[in-house]
Scaffold this active site. Structure first.
Site, short mmCIF file in Angstrom:
data_model
loop_
_atom_site.label_atom_id
_atom_site.label_comp_id
_atom_site.label_asym_id
_atom_site.label_seq_id
_atom_site.Cartn_x
_atom_site.Cartn_y
_atom_site.Cartn_z
N GLY A 194 26.63 -0.98 -15.85
CA GLY A 194 26.20 0.11 -14.98
C GLY A 194 26.24 -0.33 -13.52
CG LEU A 195 26.09 1.24 -9.01
CD1 LEU A 195 27.46 0.58 -8.99
CD2 LEU A 195 26.17 2.59 -8.35
CG HIS A 196 21.59 -4.08 -12.98
ND1 HIS A 196 20.37 -3.82 -12.39
CD2 HIS A 196 21.49 -5.29 -13.56
CE1 HIS A 196 19.56 -4.85 -12.62
NE2 HIS A 196 20.22 -5.75 -13.32
CB ALA A 197 23.00 -7.37 -10.78
N PRO A 240 27.74 -5.34 -9.59
CG PRO A 240 28.30 -4.36 -11.64
CD PRO A 240 27.40 -5.39 -11.02
#
Length: 90
Positions: A13-16, A18
């Site tokens: 997902g759009l985490h850390a 990315p």
């Protein structure tokens, strides 16, 4: 103002990492950039805390909105970046 929906391709997902890469890419454009869920409030895409706070997951649809100088180019680049899983093993 330009707006486009995109599916989050990153497997995490759009985490850390990315999210950091997305924020860095958004920050390279002079226009305002916002991101969020289609039915929700949009967050400042140039703020790592705001982007992480969205907790956008793999396969989830997001809206990217750009407004101002160079908004077409920014929208094209940023939606393309979200559409690719850079962490995938080839």
């Amino acid at each position: 103002m330009q707006e486009q929906r995109v599916t989050i391709a990153s497997t995490v997902g759009l985490h850390a990492r990315p999210a950091a890469a997305f924020v860095q890419a958004a920050s390279q454009h002079p226009c305002e950039v916002r991101i969020g869920r289609p039915d929700g409030e949009l967050a400042d895409a140039k703020s790592i805390l705001a982007v992480l706070g969205l907790a956008l997951a793999h396969g989830e649809e997001a809206v990217v909105r750009t407004d101002g100088e160079g908004d077409d180019a920014a929208l094209t680049a940023l939606t393309a970046a979200l559409s690719v899983d850079h962490d995938a093993v080839h």
